[in-house]
Design a protein around this motif. Structure first.
Motif, mmCIF file in Angstrom:
data_model
loop_
_atom_site.group_PDB
_atom_site.id
_atom_site.type_symbol
_atom_site.label_atom_id
_atom_site.label_comp_id
_atom_site.label_asym_id
_atom_site.label_seq_id
_atom_site.Cartn_x
_atom_site.Cartn_y
_atom_site.Cartn_z
ATOM 1 N N GLU A 159 0.802 -1.207 0.000
ATOM 2 C CA GLU A 159 0.000 0.000 0.000
ATOM 3 C C GLU A 159 0.845 1.273 0.000
ATOM 4 O OE1 GLU A 159 -2.815 -0.147 3.153
ATOM 5 O OE2 GLU A 159 -3.783 -1.979 2.439
ATOM 6 N N ASP A 183 -1.904 1.326 -9.878
ATOM 7 C CA ASP A 183 -1.888 0.186 -8.949
ATOM 8 C C ASP A 183 -2.498 0.572 -7.609
ATOM 9 O OD1 ASP A 183 -0.690 -1.358 -10.866
ATOM 10 O OD2 ASP A 183 1.344 -1.145 -10.069
ATOM 11 N N TYR A 184 -2.136 1.768 -7.136
ATOM 12 C CA TYR A 184 -2.683 2.264 -5.867
ATOM 13 C C TYR A 184 -4.201 2.396 -5.957
ATOM 14 C CZ TYR A 184 -4.019 5.602 -2.260
ATOM 15 O OH TYR A 184 -4.660 6.227 -1.213
ATOM 16 N N ARG A 222 -5.890 -0.888 -5.627
ATOM 17 C CA ARG A 222 -5.789 -1.404 -4.251
ATOM 18 C C ARG A 222 -6.796 -0.735 -3.330
ATOM 19 N NH1 ARG A 222 -0.138 -0.775 -5.177
ATOM 20 N NH2 ARG A 222 -0.095 1.028 -3.786
ATOM 21 N N GLU A 235 -10.431 -1.714 -4.184
ATOM 22 C CA GLU A 235 -10.728 -3.072 -3.718
ATOM 23 C C GLU A 235 -10.882 -3.110 -2.197
ATOM 24 O OE1 GLU A 235 -8.829 -7.607 -3.923
ATOM 25 O OE2 GLU A 235 -7.789 -5.932 -4.864
ATOM 26 N N LYS A 236 -10.039 -2.365 -1.509
ATOM 27 C CA LYS A 236 -10.064 -2.349 -0.047
ATOM 28 C C LYS A 236 -11.344 -1.704 0.490
ATOM 29 C CE LYS A 236 -7.275 -0.791 3.902
ATOM 30 N NZ LYS A 236 -6.031 -0.081 4.289
#
Length: 241
Positions: free
Chosen positions: A36, A150-151, A154, A157-158
């Motif tokens: 992260e 990418d961040y 993430r 999704e989180k």
């Protein structure tokens, strides 16, 4: 029969297995923090939230989602009619392009601040993800673009579950996306002031441009009225003798 050395080796191997497992477990526990990690995470989150905000602003009212796709023995369709506001389809459509589009135009920049930590030259600076208005072909820019992308995946999704819940409860809208994603749900920013300073100037510029268009539209209407007014006839403006 095995020798004493063989027995010692076997016992040593048995005791080593738990130790290896502990090391692997430690790596798994520390992996999320590394995954992260991103420079200027508050600003990165603000950029992602800006994409969801744009999607919410572009939404058009819809009545319901028709799930009556089956036919009964009489040939009549049956199933559910779900309000679009609380449908899976709405959430999917909102989120499908959050990590695309103009997010690819963001680059990590060093910006000067009035207040903040000083660099080696005594200048107060910070790093911030800013929309430069185009997709740079520079190799370094591509690396930054991939990092932000990418961040984005993430954090989406989180927070997927809490975002969906807040949307259905009408607690999430185009005016509070950044506060929800970056402070309440993710703690990517410390507070509102931190979030405000982290947002790209493009957000403020878009608002100023919108206000400018509104004012310009008002002037055009006013000018049209003046243009349509009747001109005074010749001699009407002469003073009487």
């Amino acid at each position: 029969r095995g020798t004493r050395a063989d027995l010692d080796t076997m016992l040593f191997g048995l005791f080593r297995i738990p130790a290896v497992l502990l090391v692997l477990a430690g790596l798994l526990l520390t992996a999320p923090a590394a995954i992260e990690a991103i420079e200027a995470k508050c600003s990165a989150c603000a950029a992602v939230a800006g994409r969801l905000q744009t999607a919410l602003e572009a939404e058009k009212p819809r009545n319901h989602v028709d799930l009556r796709g089956r036919l009964d023995s009489k040939g009549v369709r049956y199933g559910k009619l779900i309000p679009y506001d609380v449908s899976e389809q709405r959430f999917t459509e909102l989120m499908e392009d959050v990590c695309g589009g103009s997010l690819g135009q963001y680059q990590l920049k060093r910006v000067k601040l009035r207040d903040g930590p000083e660099d080696g030259d005594g200048i107060k600076v910070t790093q911030r993800w800013e929309n430069i208005g185009r997709v740079s072909k520079n190799p370094q820019a591509k690396t930054m673009r991939d990092e932000l992308n990418d961040y984005c995946h993430r954090i989406v999704e989180k927070q997927e579950e809490v975002l969906q819940k807040a949307l259905y409860a009408k607690e999430l809208n185009s005016t509070n996306v950044a506060e929800k994603m970056c402070i309440q749900f993710g703690a990517e920013c410390e507070d509102g002031d931190d979030l405000a300073s982290a947002q790209s100037p493009a957000v403020k510029e878009a608002k100023l441009e919108k206000d400018k268009d509104v004012k310009s539209s008002g002037k055009k209407k006013k000018g049209a009225k003046k243009k349509g007014a009747k001109k005074p006839a010749k001699g009407d403006d002469k003073k009487e003798l």
